[in-house]
Design a protein around this motif. Structure first.
Motif, PDB file in Angstrom:
ATOM      1  N   GLN A  80       0.827  -1.209   0.000  1.00  0.00           N
ATOM      2  CA  GLN A  80       0.000   0.000   0.000  1.00  0.00           C
ATOM      3  C   GLN A  80       0.859   1.255   0.000  1.00  0.00           C
ATOM      4  OE1 GLN A  80      -3.316   0.207  -0.347  1.00  0.00           O
ATOM      5  NE2 GLN A  80      -3.342  -2.012  -0.610  1.00  0.00           N
ATOM      6  N   VAL A  81       1.945   1.235   0.791  1.00  0.00           N
ATOM      7  CA  VAL A  81       2.829   2.405   0.844  1.00  0.00           C
ATOM      8  C   VAL A  81       3.532   2.604  -0.492  1.00  0.00           C
ATOM      9  CG1 VAL A  81       4.856   3.386   1.974  1.00  0.00           C
ATOM     10  CG2 VAL A  81       3.160   2.162   3.330  1.00  0.00           C
ATOM     11  N   ALA A  82       4.009   1.506  -1.096  1.00  0.00           N
ATOM     12  CA  ALA A  82       4.676   1.620  -2.398  1.00  0.00           C
ATOM     13  C   ALA A  82       3.714   2.124  -3.461  1.00  0.00           C
ATOM     14  CB  ALA A  82       5.262   0.265  -2.797  1.00  0.00           C
ATOM     15  N   ARG A  83       2.461   1.686  -3.409  1.00  0.00           N
ATOM     16  CA  ARG A  83       1.476   2.157  -4.393  1.00  0.00           C
ATOM     17  C   ARG A  83       1.151   3.631  -4.171  1.00  0.00           C
ATOM     18  NH1 ARG A  83      -2.804  -2.920  -5.241  1.00  0.00           N
ATOM     19  NH2 ARG A  83      -1.267  -4.343  -6.170  1.00  0.00           N
ATOM     20  N   LEU A  84       1.194   4.066  -2.926  1.00  0.00           N
ATOM     21  CA  LEU A  84       1.029   5.498  -2.673  1.00  0.00           C
ATOM     22  C   LEU A  84       2.176   6.276  -3.315  1.00  0.00           C
ATOM     23  CD1 LEU A  84      -0.293   7.912  -1.236  1.00  0.00           C
ATOM     24  CD2 LEU A  84       1.043   7.336   0.804  1.00  0.00           C
ATOM     25  N   GLY A  85       3.390   5.740  -3.183  1.00  0.00           N
ATOM     26  CA  GLY A  85       4.515   6.376  -3.848  1.00  0.00           C
ATOM     27  C   GLY A  85       4.362   6.370  -5.362  1.00  0.00           C
ATOM     28  N   GLY A 103      13.005   5.462 -14.047  1.00  0.00           N
ATOM     29  CA  GLY A 103      14.072   6.117 -13.300  1.00  0.00           C
ATOM     30  C   GLY A 103      13.563   7.170 -12.342  1.00  0.00           C
ATOM     31  N   PHE A 104      12.346   7.648 -12.565  1.00  0.00           N
ATOM     32  CA  PHE A 104      11.735   8.622 -11.667  1.00  0.00           C
ATOM     33  C   PHE A 104      10.856   7.943 -10.627  1.00  0.00           C
ATOM     34  CE2 PHE A 104       8.069  11.368 -10.677  1.00  0.00           C
ATOM     35  CZ  PHE A 104       8.722  12.459 -10.116  1.00  0.00           C
ATOM     36  N   ALA A 105      10.136   6.896 -11.047  1.00  0.00           N
ATOM     37  CA  ALA A 105       9.144   6.280 -10.161  1.00  0.00           C
ATOM     38  C   ALA A 105       9.778   5.443  -9.059  1.00  0.00           C
ATOM     39  CB  ALA A 105       8.184   5.427 -10.988  1.00  0.00           C
ATOM     40  N   ILE A 106      10.822   4.678  -9.381  1.00  0.00           N
ATOM     41  CA  ILE A 106      11.409   3.784  -8.373  1.00  0.00           C
ATOM     42  C   ILE A 106      11.986   4.569  -7.193  1.00  0.00           C
ATOM     43  CG2 ILE A 106      13.351   2.224  -7.947  1.00  0.00           C
ATOM     44  CD1 ILE A 106      12.682   0.751 -10.418  1.00  0.00           C
ATOM     45  N   GLY A 111      11.572   5.937  -1.627  1.00  0.00           N
ATOM     46  CA  GLY A 111      11.598   6.987  -0.618  1.00  0.00           C
ATOM     47  C   GLY A 111      10.371   6.964   0.265  1.00  0.00           C
ATOM     48  N   GLU A 112       9.213   6.684  -0.346  1.00  0.00           N
ATOM     49  CA  GLU A 112       7.975   6.601   0.434  1.00  0.00           C
ATOM     50  C   GLU A 112       8.025   5.450   1.423  1.00  0.00           C
ATOM     51  OE1 GLU A 112       4.580   8.436   1.452  1.00  0.00           O
ATOM     52  OE2 GLU A 112       5.658   9.017  -0.375  1.00  0.00           O
ATOM     53  N   VAL A 113       8.546   4.295   0.979  1.00  0.00           N
ATOM     54  CA  VAL A 113       8.631   3.132   1.864  1.00  0.00           C
ATOM     55  C   VAL A 113       9.628   3.387   2.986  1.00  0.00           C
ATOM     56  CG1 VAL A 113       9.219   0.693   2.005  1.00  0.00           C
ATOM     57  CG2 VAL A 113       7.929   1.530   0.050  1.00  0.00           C
ATOM     58  N   ARG A 114      10.755   4.017   2.662  1.00  0.00           N
ATOM     59  CA  ARG A 114      11.747   4.308   3.706  1.00  0.00           C
ATOM     60  C   ARG A 114      11.196   5.288   4.738  1.00  0.00           C
ATOM     61  NH1 ARG A 114      15.803   4.378  -0.781  1.00  0.00           N
ATOM     62  NH2 ARG A 114      16.942   2.406  -0.636  1.00  0.00           N
ATOM     63  N   ARG A 115      10.421   6.267   4.296  1.00  0.00           N
ATOM     64  CA  ARG A 115       9.793   7.190   5.256  1.00  0.00           C
ATOM     65  C   ARG A 115       8.814   6.444   6.152  1.00  0.00           C
ATOM     66  NH1 ARG A 115      10.331  10.902   1.052  1.00  0.00           N
ATOM     67  NH2 ARG A 115       8.378  10.243   0.075  1.00  0.00           N
ATOM     68  N   TYR A 116       8.133   5.479   5.578  1.00  0.00           N
ATOM     69  CA  TYR A 116       7.205   4.671   6.388  1.00  0.00           C
ATOM     70  C   TYR A 116       7.968   3.916   7.473  1.00  0.00           C
ATOM     71  CZ  TYR A 116       4.074   0.823   7.606  1.00  0.00           C
ATOM     72  OH  TYR A 116       3.325  -0.091   8.298  1.00  0.00           O
ATOM     73  N   PHE A 117       9.075   3.284   7.109  1.00  0.00           N
ATOM     74  CA  PHE A 117       9.885   2.583   8.100  1.00  0.00           C
ATOM     75  C   PHE A 117      10.395   3.548   9.161  1.00  0.00           C
ATOM     76  CE2 PHE A 117      10.221  -0.900   5.030  1.00  0.00           C
ATOM     77  CZ  PHE A 117      10.168  -1.990   5.872  1.00  0.00           C
TER      78      PHE A 117
END
Length: 273
Positions: A80-85, A103-106, A111-117
């Protein structure tokens, strides 16, 4: 009988493989964005085209979630977090400024997943610098374990990351707060085959717990004593000095020390009652 010569049949060349779209490049997504940019933002065609882009890129978000899937968080939450990103990347991507969507999306999704962690996956509140360092330690631990063939030490992590040894140790200790076990979580069985929980393994009842109220009451009473009586009590009960040693230190006889202790203790008992 005359032999009939049959001319050899020309060798048939295998048909060239059909051109297939590379699912790893996502080059076609840029073309989809270019089509999207030609459509009115309020139109049904715009929404349908955007949905096509989202559907096309969902496997990319799922791949990013699986990349972080062994770090103690549920795969569904990470997905869910990755899809939000991914949605953030789709909203912000401009095909005129960059030719590669992947190259832009990954980096956006990672970054979104790392912020979640960093911000939401800790069971207890710890300083932000330790949460960020914890992510770096996790990556460095995986790399060093592969290179060394064993788990790295705190000193090796300190050298790898260029972080003081004390901060590495502090972060490793704080890492115990990343995910806490429930007191009802099973931890095996006892000798009779009954399931034991975490609560069964966390010590027992402190026999001194009934004396907490008395100790706190005595603490306030002692603070109200004259300085000499407080010093005598401290030397006798906290420094384990004999009455003779106390007498020598404060310059009185041993008998006087005995009377000071007796009168002070009796006064405390009377006031406590």
């Amino acid at each position: 009988m005359t032999d009939v010569l049959v001319p050899p049949r020309p060798a048939t060349r295998p048909a060239p493989p059909a051109k297939r779209r590379s699912d790893d490049s996502y080059d076609d997504v840029v073309e989809m964005f270019l089509v999207l940019s030609t459509l009115p933002a309020e139109s049904h065609e715009y929404r349908r085209q955007r949905e096509r882009i989202v559907k096309r890129c969902l496997p990319l978000a799922d791949h990013v979630a699986r990349h972080f899937g062994r770090r103690g968080e549920g795969l569904e939450d990470l997905t869910q977090v990755a899809r939000l990103g991914l949605m953030n990347a789709i909203n912000r991507f401009d095909p005129d400024k960059g030719p590669s969507f992947i190259g832009f999306a990954i980096p956006t999704m990672m970054g979104e997943v790392r912020r979640y962690f960093r911000d939401f996956s800790w069971s207890m509140r710890v300083p932000r610098r330790l949460r960020e360092l914890h992510v770096q330690i996790s990556r460095a631990t995986a790399d060093l374990s592969q290179r060394l063939g064993r788990a790295p030490t705190a000193s090796e992590l300190s050298k790898e990351l260029g972080v003081p040894h004390e901060e590495i140790v502090e972060c490793l200790v704080a890492g115990d707060a990343y995910q806490l076990d429930s007191l009802d979580a099973p931890v095996g069985s006892d000798g009779s085959g009954n399931t034991r929980s975490v609560a069964d393994a966390v010590g027992g009842i402190d026999p001194q717990i009934d004396h907490i109220t008395n100790r706190e009451a005595v603490r306030s009473l002692i603070s109200g004593l004259p300085q000499r009586e407080r010093e005598v009590l401290h030397m006798r009960f906290f420094e384990s000095m004999t009455q003779s040693q106390i007498a020598e230190r404060i310059g009185v006889s041993q008998m006087q020390v005995s009377r000071i202790l007796a009168s002070t203790l009796q006064s405390l008992r009377d006031r406590l009652d």
